[in-house]
Design a protein around this motif. Sequence first.
Motif, PDB file in Angstrom:
ATOM      1  N   SER A   1      35.173 -16.833  -5.456  1.00 34.32           N
ATOM      2  CA  SER A   1      36.122 -16.553  -4.375  1.00 34.32           C
ATOM      3  C   SER A   1      37.366 -17.421  -4.519  1.00 34.32           C
ATOM      4  CB  SER A   1      35.463 -16.783  -3.010  1.00 34.32           C
ATOM      5  OG  SER A   1      34.360 -15.920  -2.827  1.00 34.32           O
ATOM      6  N   LEU A   2      37.190 -18.668  -4.924  1.00 34.92           N
ATOM      7  CA  LEU A   2      38.341 -19.538  -5.178  1.00 34.92           C
ATOM      8  C   LEU A   2      39.231 -18.957  -6.279  1.00 34.92           C
ATOM      9  CD1 LEU A   2      36.653 -23.060  -5.014  1.00 34.92           C
ATOM     10  CD2 LEU A   2      38.404 -22.198  -3.457  1.00 34.92           C
ATOM     11  N   LEU A   3      38.599 -18.457  -7.345  1.00 30.17           N
ATOM     12  CA  LEU A   3      39.372 -17.840  -8.427  1.00 30.17           C
ATOM     13  C   LEU A   3      40.100 -16.595  -7.925  1.00 30.17           C
ATOM     14  CD1 LEU A   3      36.851 -18.100 -11.411  1.00 30.17           C
ATOM     15  CD2 LEU A   3      38.819 -19.567 -10.929  1.00 30.17           C
ATOM     16  N   MET A   4      39.437 -15.813  -7.074  1.00 28.16           N
ATOM     17  CA  MET A   4      40.056 -14.598  -6.555  1.00 28.16           C
ATOM     18  C   MET A   4      41.280 -14.908  -5.702  1.00 28.16           C
ATOM     19  SD  MET A   4      40.484 -12.445  -3.747  1.00 28.16           S
ATOM     20  CE  MET A   4      39.184 -12.628  -2.529  1.00 28.16           C
ATOM     21  N   TRP A   5      41.218 -15.983  -4.919  1.00 29.45           N
ATOM     22  CA  TRP A   5      42.324 -16.327  -4.022  1.00 29.45           C
ATOM     23  C   TRP A   5      43.442 -17.100  -4.719  1.00 29.45           C
ATOM     24  CZ3 TRP A   5      43.278 -14.456   0.679  1.00 29.45           C
ATOM     25  CH2 TRP A   5      42.238 -13.861   1.381  1.00 29.45           C
ATOM     26  N   MET A   6      43.200 -17.607  -5.912  1.00 28.90           N
ATOM     27  CA  MET A   6      44.216 -18.399  -6.612  1.00 28.90           C
ATOM     28  C   MET A   6      45.537 -17.651  -6.810  1.00 28.90           C
ATOM     29  SD  MET A   6      43.757 -21.638  -7.552  1.00 28.90           S
ATOM     30  CE  MET A   6      44.565 -21.851  -9.131  1.00 28.90           C
ATOM     31  N   PRO A   7      45.534 -16.368  -7.215  1.00 29.73           N
ATOM     32  CA  PRO A   7      46.816 -15.672  -7.384  1.00 29.73           C
ATOM     33  C   PRO A   7      47.568 -15.453  -6.077  1.00 29.73           C
ATOM     34  CG  PRO A   7      45.065 -14.559  -8.605  1.00 29.73           C
ATOM     35  CD  PRO A   7      44.403 -15.542  -7.696  1.00 29.73           C
ATOM     36  N   VAL A   8      46.920 -15.694  -4.956  1.00 29.85           N
ATOM     37  CA  VAL A   8      47.553 -15.451  -3.655  1.00 29.85           C
ATOM     38  C   VAL A   8      48.066 -16.748  -3.030  1.00 29.85           C
ATOM     39  CG1 VAL A   8      47.236 -14.469  -1.349  1.00 29.85           C
ATOM     40  CG2 VAL A   8      46.050 -13.464  -3.308  1.00 29.85           C
ATOM     41  N   VAL A   9      47.207 -17.772  -2.938  1.00 28.61           N
ATOM     42  CA  VAL A   9      47.591 -19.015  -2.257  1.00 28.61           C
ATOM     43  C   VAL A   9      47.255 -20.249  -3.089  1.00 28.61           C
ATOM     44  CG1 VAL A   9      47.437 -18.089   0.077  1.00 28.61           C
ATOM     45  CG2 VAL A   9      45.379 -19.002  -1.010  1.00 28.61           C
ATOM     46  N   GLY A  10      47.119 -20.100  -4.390  1.00 28.07           N
ATOM     47  CA  GLY A  10      46.772 -21.233  -5.240  1.00 28.07           C
ATOM     48  C   GLY A  10      47.856 -22.299  -5.266  1.00 28.07           C
ATOM     49  N   PRO A  11      47.478 -23.556  -5.498  1.00 30.44           N
ATOM     50  CA  PRO A  11      48.464 -24.646  -5.543  1.00 30.44           C
ATOM     51  C   PRO A  11      49.500 -24.486  -6.654  1.00 30.44           C
ATOM     52  CG  PRO A  11      46.239 -25.508  -5.327  1.00 30.44           C
ATOM     53  CD  PRO A  11      46.101 -24.056  -5.644  1.00 30.44           C
ATOM     54  N   PHE A  12      49.106 -23.885  -7.791  1.00 27.06           N
ATOM     55  CA  PHE A  12      50.030 -23.716  -8.909  1.00 27.06           C
ATOM     56  C   PHE A  12      50.844 -22.441  -8.712  1.00 27.06           C
ATOM     57  CE2 PHE A  12      46.912 -26.110 -11.884  1.00 27.06           C
ATOM     58  CZ  PHE A  12      47.361 -27.313 -11.351  1.00 27.06           C
ATOM     59  N   LYS A  13      52.135 -22.615  -8.451  1.00 22.96           N
ATOM     60  CA  LYS A  13      52.995 -21.462  -8.202  1.00 22.96           C
ATOM     61  C   LYS A  13      53.082 -20.547  -9.416  1.00 22.96           C
ATOM     62  CE  LYS A  13      54.130 -22.647  -4.020  1.00 22.96           C
ATOM     63  NZ  LYS A  13      53.662 -21.843  -2.861  1.00 22.96           N
ATOM     64  N   GLU A  14      52.956 -21.111 -10.615  1.00 22.30           N
ATOM     65  CA  GLU A  14      53.070 -20.280 -11.812  1.00 22.30           C
ATOM     66  C   GLU A  14      51.883 -19.336 -11.981  1.00 22.30           C
ATOM     67  OE1 GLU A  14      51.121 -24.170 -13.292  1.00 22.30           O
ATOM     68  OE2 GLU A  14      52.588 -23.526 -11.789  1.00 22.30           O
ATOM     69  N   LEU A  15      50.797 -19.603 -11.261  1.00 22.53           N
ATOM     70  CA  LEU A  15      49.635 -18.731 -11.339  1.00 22.53           C
ATOM     71  C   LEU A  15      49.604 -17.700 -10.207  1.00 22.53           C
ATOM     72  CD1 LEU A  15      46.796 -21.234 -12.340  1.00 22.53           C
ATOM     73  CD2 LEU A  15      48.357 -19.929 -13.801  1.00 22.53           C
ATOM     74  N   GLN A  16      50.567 -17.804  -9.291  1.00 18.96           N
ATOM     75  CA  GLN A  16      50.626 -16.837  -8.209  1.00 18.96           C
ATOM     76  C   GLN A  16      51.384 -15.582  -8.653  1.00 18.96           C
ATOM     77  OE1 GLN A  16      51.870 -18.045  -4.303  1.00 18.96           O
ATOM     78  NE2 GLN A  16      50.785 -20.001  -4.383  1.00 18.96           N
ATOM     79  N   ILE A  17      51.080 -14.474  -7.996  1.00 19.68           N
ATOM     80  CA  ILE A  17      51.762 -13.214  -8.270  1.00 19.68           C
ATOM     81  C   ILE A  17      52.786 -12.958  -7.176  1.00 19.68           C
ATOM     82  CG2 ILE A  17      49.886 -12.201  -9.602  1.00 19.68           C
ATOM     83  CD1 ILE A  17      48.832 -10.890  -7.138  1.00 19.68           C
ATOM     84  N   GLY A  18      53.627 -11.935  -7.375  1.00 21.82           N
ATOM     85  CA  GLY A  18      54.685 -11.639  -6.417  1.00 21.82           C
ATOM     86  C   GLY A  18      54.158 -11.094  -5.102  1.00 21.82           C
ATOM     87  N   PRO A  19      54.984 -11.074  -4.049  1.00 17.41           N
ATOM     88  CA  PRO A  19      54.544 -10.622  -2.723  1.00 17.41           C
ATOM     89  C   PRO A  19      53.969  -9.211  -2.715  1.00 17.41           C
ATOM     90  CG  PRO A  19      56.661 -11.726  -2.564  1.00 17.41           C
ATOM     91  CD  PRO A  19      56.378 -11.577  -4.020  1.00 17.41           C
TER      92      PRO A  19
END
Length: 307
Positions: free
Chosen positions: A172-190
């Motif tokens: 679940s942590l891995l699933m939420w990483m692209p949404v609210v993860g601390p590393f901005k480079e691993l997040q996806i667009g809105p």
Amino acid sequence: MIEQANDLAAAADPWRFQWHPEVWLLVAFLTGAFVYMVRVIGPKAVPPGQRVVTQKNIYAFVGAMVVLWVSSDWPLHDISEEYLYSAHMLQHMMLSYFLPPLTLIATPPWLLRVLVGDGRLYAGLKFLTKPVIAGVLFNVVVIISHIPMVVNSSLDNGPLHYSLHAFVVLLSLLMWMPVVGPFKELQIGPLAKCIYLFLQSIIPTLPAAWLTFAEGAVYREYDIPVRVFGWSVTVDQQLAGGIMKLGGSTFLWTIVVYIFFKRFANGYGESQDYRRTNPSLDSSGDVLTTADVEREFAAMAPPPEDR
């Protein structure tokens, strides 16, 4: 004999208090580790003048610890493991939908950087948090965790039970990483976040529908004489299916709507600022046309003739 006596007493009174010291120790350990990292490691890991932790991080951490404690301690833990599968479903939803995003929001970027570094561990994290991979892994564990053989076996096997919960939280942590993860480079667009979270609400529909329309007891461990709240096995399973589908989907869709309208509102505000600051727009906010320019030139006085 003592354990059998305790089990019989618990069966006679589902609301009998049972203390779980491992839960309190886990919450105490995580709290102590967070305070240590913030107080000792943080000042060395961030540039001078930069805040080590924000109020948002602190509030999210407190919320995460509350969710962890409520979902893992009496009475929800005991009711969910021994009496009601609907309570078990609520527990899993808290561990997969509520706890992980709060944990990630509570984690400052420097803290996760200290934990994973910039080498192979970071590369592995980057690979596993790709939306397709993280989404597939999360939904696989959702399906597996609802297979009757797995559920019945985990309730009779302590190590398997806690391992299953650990996998649910980890994936679940891995699933939420692209949404609210601390590393901005691993997040996806809105917009990608909206689509991604919407897709996460589709797969759970299958086991939810199965539970809702199943005839008879799906999980034998919950087919017991003691019925909490007087709910039958069928009602309990239907409620579990409703929690899984409606509860989980409502939570995810609420976040989707929030992200979408927040992005839309920001874009609308930026367009209004552009209209106010762009010299090609008149005071009413309308674009100047050729006719407007010709009308203004016609209203101007003719230049004086040379003599």
